[in-house]
Design an enzyme around this catalytic site. Structure first.
Site, PDB file in Angstrom:
ATOM      1  N   LYS A 186       0.854  -1.186   0.000  1.00 11.99           N
ATOM      2  CA  LYS A 186       0.000   0.000   0.000  1.00 11.99           C
ATOM      3  C   LYS A 186       0.892   1.238   0.000  1.00 11.99           C
ATOM      4  CE  LYS A 186      -1.720   2.435   3.177  1.00 11.99           C
ATOM      5  NZ  LYS A 186      -1.468   3.736   2.441  1.00 11.99           N
ATOM      6  N   PRO A 187       1.051   1.877  -1.173  1.00 19.87           N
ATOM      7  CA  PRO A 187       1.847   3.104  -1.214  1.00 19.87           C
ATOM      8  C   PRO A 187       1.075   4.271  -0.629  1.00 19.87           C
ATOM      9  CG  PRO A 187       0.934   2.656  -3.379  1.00 19.87           C
ATOM     10  CD  PRO A 187       0.558   1.491  -2.498  1.00 19.87           C
ATOM     11  N   SER A 241       5.472   7.876  10.231  1.00 19.30           N
ATOM     12  CA  SER A 241       5.591   8.589  11.501  1.00 19.30           C
ATOM     13  C   SER A 241       5.497   7.635  12.684  1.00 19.30           C
ATOM     14  CB  SER A 241       4.491   9.642  11.617  1.00 19.30           C
ATOM     15  OG  SER A 241       3.232   9.028  11.822  1.00 19.30           O
ATOM     16  N   GLU A 262      10.032   1.415  10.593  1.00 13.53           N
ATOM     17  CA  GLU A 262      11.020   2.467  10.396  1.00 13.53           C
ATOM     18  C   GLU A 262      10.275   3.777  10.590  1.00 13.53           C
ATOM     19  OE1 GLU A 262      12.691   5.465   9.195  1.00 13.53           O
ATOM     20  OE2 GLU A 262      12.497   4.724   7.139  1.00 13.53           O
ATOM     21  N   LEU A 263      10.490   4.389  11.759  1.00 11.39           N
ATOM     22  CA  LEU A 263       9.639   5.496  12.197  1.00 11.39           C
ATOM     23  C   LEU A 263      10.399   6.822  12.203  1.00 11.39           C
ATOM     24  CD1 LEU A 263       7.819   3.517  15.048  1.00 11.39           C
ATOM     25  CD2 LEU A 263       7.199   3.707  12.621  1.00 11.39           C
ATOM     26  N   CYS A 296      13.567  10.908   6.780  1.00 15.28           N
ATOM     27  CA  CYS A 296      13.665  10.518   8.185  1.00 15.28           C
ATOM     28  C   CYS A 296      15.105  10.599   8.673  1.00 15.28           C
ATOM     29  CB  CYS A 296      13.101   9.120   8.386  1.00 15.28           C
ATOM     30  SG  CYS A 296      13.898   7.866   7.362  1.00 15.28           S
ATOM     31  N   GLU A 393      10.338  16.535  14.638  1.00 12.33           N
ATOM     32  CA  GLU A 393      10.947  16.268  13.348  1.00 12.33           C
ATOM     33  C   GLU A 393      10.495  17.344  12.370  1.00 12.33           C
ATOM     34  OE1 GLU A 393      11.892  12.336  10.664  1.00 12.33           O
ATOM     35  OE2 GLU A 393       9.965  12.438  11.685  1.00 12.33           O
TER      36      GLU A 393
END
Length: 492
Positions: A186-187, A241, A262-263, A296, A393
């Site tokens: 799912k992009p 996120s 991977e956040l 990120c 961030e």
């Protein structure tokens, strides 16, 4: 219509607009679609299918049906399929790069670099597919033989972000297929086109029907819930996120799913008094302004020794003031648009908060007028502790500098965050560099290097920045499970 516009339109017409399920392109179950926009102009590029929960279940059905055959396909055959996909991506590099620039906005030179980086995962994991090994040996007591084997975890749900549309897809798809897993991808709804074009390439490379399924949607919550709550799903991989990752982890807990997360990050960029300032400036520009700061791994907090802070700030400001901002297809553009107007407002709010707390605005600092979601490269100095720009961030082209006086202070401030994805250090001292590697609470460290990503290296973070690793020899392990078998002593 000019030649460039004709080229763009011709490319968009070659990109499928449907869902790719079970090797076939189809409309959404309810016929729904959504628009994909060019963030540099606000114009609609095209419409694509918006999957429903039923479409999500259909995609998982296809992945489950394809899993028995693909998981038992010889590793060499899986490897050769991935290698063909690598070659095809190389052949279509210009199309993929232009498509990424159109839907995401990054400068065309950076899109070309992403094609190189993203395709490397296909090549790397084509090589890793044949290296999955187990072991055999006697028990310590000599009463039997232990056999340890590795097996694909099963059907996987891969959720990719908008900022690196090709690389984030290949970084997940390639190891999954190498391990023998099937996938539902799912992009992000902001940038689905690159993944749709990649699906056609994988099909041409010989990936069997149902092994890779792609569902685009504006209904992310219902679709993801339908897939995640299905007991046949065995793996979730997500890049995005921290807040969304936490929500998905809660949903994954009920099914005891294997997860890779991977956040978010809050990367420190530390410049010591003995640093090569020329190298530090080059590293800072790469670590901060690559992808217009929308990464990120982007440096978020610049901690510069007080004795060199003014010189460092002067040098980066001079370089940044020469940056060209504009649509990524234009020659010489360094700073493209942010992904949407909400991103512009968020970045500007961080800058305003810092200035209100006493930060000095060296350049930039205000949204640009006209069409598109543009924010200029911005330099802030004397940023006060507690400023939002140091805690959150940024995900935009804002370089925020504060100072420190000694190594212990630098380490304390660098680690003073719930995140720990990457950290950057510039120093000429080998021993100091070694100490920083040991002391920084981060999954990745760049010592005198402003870019750390590499398909051959394990990518991932500590603390709130995630779980698991992507890339490297470790990357395929995320898609494998271990079986131990004990056999009786053959000599008894």
């Amino acid at each position: 219509m000019g030649q460039e516009q004709e080229q763009e339109r011709a490319l968009l017409e070659r990109v499928p607009s449907g869902l790719f399920i079970g090797g076939k392109w189809r409309e959404a179950a309810d016929g729904g679609t959504f628009a994909v926009h060019d963030p540099a102009t606000g114009a609609v590029l095209t419409q694509v299918a918006s999957a429903t929960a039923d479409d999500g279940r259909a995609a998982l059905d296809a992945a489950c049906d394809a899993f028995p055959a693909w998981s038992t396909t010889p590793a060499r055959e899986r490897a050769e399929t991935l290698r063909r996909a690598f070659d095809l991506v190389q052949e279509r590099a210009d199309d993929l790069a232009l498509l990424m620039t159109l839907e995401m906005g990054k400068p065309l030179a950076e899109s070309r670099a992403e094609v190189t980086y993203g395709s490397e995962f296909l090549r790397w994991f084509s090589e890793e597919a044949a290296r999955v090994q187990g072991r055999y040996g006697p028990t310590p007591e000599g009463t039997g033989r232990m056999i340890v084997t590795r097996h694909p975890v099963g059907p996987c749900y891969l959720v990719t972000p908008w900022n690196f549309p090709l690389a984030m897809a290949t970084r997940k798809i390639a190891p999954a297929l190498a391990a023998g897993c099937t996938v539902v991808v799912k992009p992000a709804s902001a940038t689905p086109l690159t993944t749709l074009l990649l699906a056609t390439i994988l099909e041409e490379a010989g990936v069997p029907a149902g092994v890779v399924n792609v569902i685009t949607t504006r209904q992310t919550g219902p679709v993801s819930e339908a897939v995640l709550t299905d007991p046949r799903l065995r793996k979730l991989s997500f890049t995005g996120s921290t807040a969304v990752g936490q929500s998905l982890l809660r949903q994954a807990a009920d099914g005891v799913l294997r997860t890779s997360m991977e956040l978010g990050g809050n990367a420190p960029f530390i410049v010591f008094d003995d640093a090569d300032l020329d190298a530090a400036v080059e590293g800072a520009l790469a670590a901060k302004f690559r992808n217009t700061g929308q990464a990120c791994t982007a440096a978020n907090r610049f901690l510069v020794h007080s004795s060199v802070a003014d010189d460092f700030a002067r040098r980066v400001t001079e370089r940044v003031e020469a940056f060209c901002t504009g649509r990524g297809t234009e020659e010489g553009v360094v700073i493209g648009p942010l992904i949407d107007d909400d991103a512009v407002e968020r970045v500007h709010a961080l800058v305003e908060d810092a200035v209100a707390r006493g930060a000095v605005l060296r350049t930039g600092g205000a949204p640009l007028d006209g069409p598109g979601s543009f924010y200029p490269a911005t330099i802030l100095t004397d940023v006060a502790p507690g400023s939002d720009v140091l805690r959150e961030e940024i995900f935009g082209p804002v370089l925020a500098i504060s100072t420190f006086d000694d190594e212990d202070e630098a380490v304390r401030r660098a680690n003073d965050t719930p995140h720990g994805l990457v950290a950057y250090v510039y120093t000429r001292s080998l021993t100091r560099g070694q100490r920083m590697i040991e002391r920084l609470e981060s999954g990745m460290v760049g010592v005198n290097a402003g870019v750390v990503s590499n398909a051959a290296a394990p990518f991932g973070g500590w603390k709130y920045s995630g779980l698991g690793r992507e890339g490297g020899a470790e990357g395929i392990d995320e898609y494998l499970q271990t079986k131990y078998t004990l056999t009786g002593d053959p000599f008894a």
